[in-house]
Design a protein around this motif. Sequence first.
Motif, short mmCIF file in Angstrom:
data_model
loop_
_atom_site.label_atom_id
_atom_site.label_comp_id
_atom_site.label_asym_id
_atom_site.label_seq_id
_atom_site.Cartn_x
_atom_site.Cartn_y
_atom_site.Cartn_z
N ASP A 59 78.25 68.07 38.77
CA ASP A 59 79.53 67.46 38.42
C ASP A 59 80.69 68.40 38.76
N LEU A 60 81.85 67.81 39.03
CA LEU A 60 83.06 68.57 39.31
C LEU A 60 84.01 68.47 38.12
N PRO A 61 84.88 69.46 37.90
CA PRO A 61 85.84 69.38 36.79
C PRO A 61 86.81 68.22 36.99
N LYS A 62 87.13 67.53 35.90
CA LYS A 62 88.04 66.39 35.99
C LYS A 62 89.41 66.81 36.52
N ALA A 63 89.81 68.04 36.24
CA ALA A 63 91.15 68.49 36.63
C ALA A 63 91.36 68.47 38.14
N VAL A 64 90.27 68.51 38.92
CA VAL A 64 90.44 68.56 40.38
C VAL A 64 90.36 67.18 41.02
N ALA A 65 90.20 66.13 40.22
CA ALA A 65 90.03 64.78 40.77
C ALA A 65 91.20 64.38 41.67
N GLY A 66 92.42 64.61 41.19
CA GLY A 66 93.59 64.23 41.96
C GLY A 66 93.72 65.02 43.25
N GLY A 67 93.42 66.31 43.20
CA GLY A 67 93.51 67.15 44.39
C GLY A 67 92.49 66.75 45.45
N ILE A 68 91.27 66.45 45.02
CA ILE A 68 90.24 66.01 45.97
C ILE A 68 90.66 64.71 46.63
N ALA A 69 91.13 63.76 45.81
CA ALA A 69 91.56 62.47 46.34
C ALA A 69 92.69 62.63 47.35
N SER A 70 93.66 63.48 47.02
CA SER A 70 94.80 63.68 47.91
C SER A 70 94.35 64.29 49.24
#
Length: 568
Positions: free
Chosen positions: A224-235
Amino acid sequence: MRLGEMLIKASLITEEQLNEALQQQKKEGGKIGSSLVKLNFITEEKILEVLQQQLGVVAIDLDNFEIDDETLSLIPPDVAKKHLVVPIEKLGDTLTVAMSEVDNKQLMADLQFITNLNISPAVATERSIKDAIDRYYKGAMEKIQERTADIQDTVMDFISSSDEEEAGLSEEEISGDEKPLVKLVNQIIMNGITKGASDIHIEPFEKYVRLRYRVDGVLHKDDDLPKAVAGGIASRIKIMAHLDVAEKRVPQDGKAQVRYGGRKIDLRTATVPCVHGEKIVIRILDKGGGEVTLEMLGFEPEQLKRFTKSIQSPWGMILITGPTGSGKTWTLSTSLKLLNTEDVNIMTAEDPVEFDIEGLNQVQARPEIGYTFAAALKSFLRADPDIVMIGEIRDFETGDIAIKAAQTGHLVFATLHTNSAPDTIARLSNMGIEPFNTASSLIMVIAQRLVRKVCQHCKVEEDVSNELKIQMGIPKEKLNEVKFYKGKGCSKCNGSGYKGRTAIYEVLFISEALRDLIVKKAPIDQIRLVARKEGMTTLRESGVLKALAGITTVEEVFKNTAADEEIE
């Protein structure tokens, strides 16, 4: 009015003190407020009071404020660190963001673009913002850095949607704060390629981001990846795929290209807005995995002989059926590559175009603007084609035009969604196609499925009950003679026991006897019976032959073929 001017107006600092702070700011960088505090000209609390009074914004004490992961993920950690901002609360379409520069209109516009939300600023001290970023984002960034520790900066050469320029960012344009996220996305894609995955699933949930790879048709969970990086990965992925970074409310589709191991690989990206963020699926289309021939697809010898003969026909229609993900595109593209010569005009209508094949005139169907398969096929017939391929026959109009094309001297390939080859006859009839048109144009129908192959590195004999052997059509006198195999699991197959996939086929050659039955609207059971007598091998029989050859397992055969298929 700038902060320094506000403080002078409030008689909290002098012009001399402001000038001295400006000189220090030039030397050390940072914000003017920090310079004033460092020089002991004013306290952070006094600065907050002035900003709150002058600008009419709320002052936030971040030291005593709890931020949930869902809100935190709205602003990527690299953006938060670069601009000294922290998202603290989301209500409806408004996001409250703590910042030290609440009068920075450009920053507000940038945040609105990134989050696609209205931004309500709240003022906080620079120190408390930095502390909050360390407190909330530090763990996420440490996990990313730990995960990508062995990925060198040179891996940037890996992302090359035309050497990174088409992907939106060059290496020089990526700041040090952004590189960990870029490296993480690189690693995710690189892992998918090295695992032989067909798809990568990146799925945000309330407190984490789930990462899964589809290998040989089965999804396998990664860390699993940290939720905090979800937006950065998507961008980052959106930038690569030329998608709208700010648009998070509707699904988007895009594509990119990477270069890895000396070969080009296409990435087809789809985003889907979900409750906890955007789910991203990346389809990996490896162009350099080696040339695939008809012999490698999985045809049995007699099936291959019939199929090879049929695709050499000067006119007529060949239909390939099966559910989504059954390998129809591979069969079609391999066939067209074989027929692709300089004296033949081949035109295809696809949705989407998965394999870019040099020498073929490939067209992307766009139903949303009225350019359907039927419309594409009509335009093809005015462009002097020899061979035509239609991605899917979905309605009467497309089927009718395809049959007329086959009757007027063109070789037509198309796909359909049916469970078996004989069922395709009934499907065409249900669409409204007249039986005599079907009989006069159809050359062959192929049904197919994909089964996983036994890993050859950990292959062992499997104990199969006599009951199952009898269900598979093994004669009683040979029950003890036959052997079946499975993989026990090893490092080569990631412990699954399977490595790669092959197709099983049901090839229905339309003979004169079958044409008569089709014209007479004979029941499908009767058509199937005659086809079997003429040598048609069912999907299950094809699967059993591969299991007996040690290519696949009994479990895969039963999982991918119908229980009511007869075996003789």
